[in-house]
Write an enzyme that holds these catalytic residues in place. Structure first.
Site, PDB file in Angstrom:
ATOM      1  N   SER A 120       0.834  -1.203   0.000  1.00 52.86           N
ATOM      2  CA  SER A 120       0.000   0.000   0.000  1.00 52.86           C
ATOM      3  C   SER A 120       0.865   1.246   0.000  1.00 52.86           C
ATOM      4  O   SER A 120       0.503   2.259  -0.583  1.00 52.86           O
ATOM      5  CB  SER A 120      -0.862   0.063   1.266  1.00 52.86           C
ATOM      6  OG  SER A 120      -1.701  -1.025   1.346  1.00 52.86           O
ATOM      7  N   HIS A 141      -2.269  -3.228  -6.530  1.00 51.45           N
ATOM      8  CA  HIS A 141      -2.807  -2.813  -5.231  1.00 51.45           C
ATOM      9  C   HIS A 141      -4.305  -3.059  -5.178  1.00 51.45           C
ATOM     10  O   HIS A 141      -5.092  -2.305  -5.746  1.00 51.45           O
ATOM     11  CB  HIS A 141      -2.475  -1.322  -4.989  1.00 51.45           C
ATOM     12  CG  HIS A 141      -2.853  -0.856  -3.626  1.00 51.45           C
ATOM     13  ND1 HIS A 141      -3.449   0.356  -3.392  1.00 51.45           N
ATOM     14  CD2 HIS A 141      -2.718  -1.456  -2.415  1.00 51.45           C
ATOM     15  CE1 HIS A 141      -3.663   0.480  -2.092  1.00 51.45           C
ATOM     16  NE2 HIS A 141      -3.232  -0.602  -1.479  1.00 51.45           N
ATOM     17  N   GLU A 153      -5.198  -1.062  -8.451  1.00 51.35           N
ATOM     18  CA  GLU A 153      -4.277  -0.096  -9.042  1.00 51.35           C
ATOM     19  C   GLU A 153      -3.083  -0.869  -9.598  1.00 51.35           C
ATOM     20  O   GLU A 153      -2.412  -1.599  -8.860  1.00 51.35           O
ATOM     21  CB  GLU A 153      -3.827   0.922  -7.980  1.00 51.35           C
ATOM     22  CG  GLU A 153      -4.967   1.814  -7.509  1.00 51.35           C
ATOM     23  CD  GLU A 153      -4.636   2.650  -6.279  1.00 51.35           C
ATOM     24  OE1 GLU A 153      -5.300   3.682  -6.083  1.00 51.35           O
ATOM     25  OE2 GLU A 153      -3.731   2.283  -5.489  1.00 51.35           O
ATOM     26  N   ASN A 191      -5.152   6.025  -1.914  1.00 50.34           N
ATOM     27  CA  ASN A 191      -4.637   6.357  -0.579  1.00 50.34           C
ATOM     28  C   ASN A 191      -4.041   7.760  -0.519  1.00 50.34           C
ATOM     29  O   ASN A 191      -4.128   8.437   0.497  1.00 50.34           O
ATOM     30  CB  ASN A 191      -3.603   5.322  -0.126  1.00 50.34           C
ATOM     31  CG  ASN A 191      -4.282   4.035   0.324  1.00 50.34           C
ATOM     32  OD1 ASN A 191      -5.493   3.992   0.471  1.00 50.34           O
ATOM     33  ND2 ASN A 191      -3.504   2.999   0.525  1.00 50.34           N
TER      34      ASN A 191
END
Ligand SMILES: NC(=O)c1ccc[n+]([C@@H]2O[C@H](COP(=O)([O-])OP(=O)(O)OC[C@H]3O[C@@H](n4cnc5c(N)ncnc54)[C@H](O)[C@@H]3O)[C@@H](O)[C@H]2O)c1
Length: 283
Positions: A120, A141, A153, A191
């Protein structure tokens, strides 16, 4: 294009078990690697439980469940992943550990097989540098829970080849996901945006003296969020969110990326959200 038939998943924890489930459910022979037989069996049991629940809810047939489970094999040996076309690594979020795993995978796998990390917050490039073939390393991801949330991702480093990026993207699509491409930048897409935004929400609780219930009411009704920020942080896990905030803050340095004091305090008190039975809410 590299054709991906057989998939390896390193680590069958929260994310690994979910990703292995996605893989077997979409028809791919999958090898799950854990550090012990006990953990491997626990990972398999998690997958079986979710698939059984899927049958009960009418999302798949018993025969489809059984076929999916039959596609999963377990190992404690990384060398058993040598004939995989794609390996997705989902071990703890520690750079040195991931680099060790990648160096070993690089030795046992064909040079054109794709190596992906589900990190992450770490740099995919720094993980790739542990290999002799950084061109076949990408980020994939997934979001938690991996069988439920569609986004993946697909992260490209400066050295990733088009072939590796395209193969990872195509596999994610075949597995029923919604992949998007991005470069290897801190936090990638979601994120990078969501972590500081959630931290703002937590800070506003104290700045404006708002109760978590009212914050969630405000953001669902005023901003159209499907879930309120306090409920979301509880679901993510306070510890996971604090760790991700620290990582993003460490890389980009913006004050709003640092974990709010309130979350740091909750973590110290063991209030980790849903998984511990208490966070902003009680479960
Ligand atoms: N949980 C999330 O919401 C989430 C979402 C997206 C990505 N991620 C990323 O996925 C990865 C795994 O996270 P998780 O939440 O599944 O963690 P987890 O704690 O559930 O699982 C960790 C895994 O690492 C393995 N492991 C521990 N020590 C090891 C060692 N020395 N050698 C090899 N394997 C070892 C464990 O056996 C387990 O399979 C992390 O990189 C994390 O950042 C997590």
């Amino acid at each position: 294009m590299i054709e991906i038939k057989k998939v390896g998943v390193v680590g069958l924890g929260t994310m690994g078990a979910g990703i292995a489930q996605v893989s077997v459910q979409s028809g791919h022979e999958t090898v799950g690697r854990e550090v012990s037989e006990e953990l491997a069996e626990r990972g398999q049991a998690t997958i079986e439980r979710y698939l059984t629940r899927g049958v009960e809810k009418g999302r798949l047939s018993q025969a489809e469940r059984d076929a999916a489970i039959a596609r999963l094999t377990l190992t404690t040996n990384l060398s058993d992943l040598g004939d995989c076309d794609l390996v997705i690594e989902t071990v703890l979020e520690e750079l040195e550990l991931k680099r060790e795993v990648f160096a070993e995978l690089d030795r046992v796998m064909r040079p054109d097989a794709v190596l992906a990390t589900n990190t992450s917050a770490l740099s995919v490039s720094e993980i790739a540098e542990a290999t002799q073939h950084p061109e076949r390393v990408v980020g994939m991801h997934f979001f938690n829970p991996a069988p439920v949330l569609p986004l993946v991702e697909i992260v490209r480093t400066q050295k990733s080849s088009d072939a590796a990026v395209d193969a990872a993207y195509a596999w994610a699509e075949r597995a029923g996901k919604q992949p998007v491409r991005c470069n290897d930048t801190p936090g990638f897409i979601v994120n990078r945006i969501l972590i500081p935004l959630l931290n703002d929400c937590v800070r506003v609780l104290d700045e404006a003296d708002v109760r978590p219930e009212d914050m969630d009411k405000a953001m669902t009704n005023g901003a159209g969020w499907p879930m309120g920020p306090c409920a979301l942080v509880d679901l993510i896990g306070i510890d996971v969110h604090v760790h991700a905030s620290d990582a993003l803050h460490g890389k980009l340095g913006e004050a709003r990326m640092a974990p709010p004091e309130r979350l740091v305090q909750m973590q110290a008190e063991g209030k980790l959200g849903r998984k511990s039975g208490e966070g902003f809410y009680r479960y």
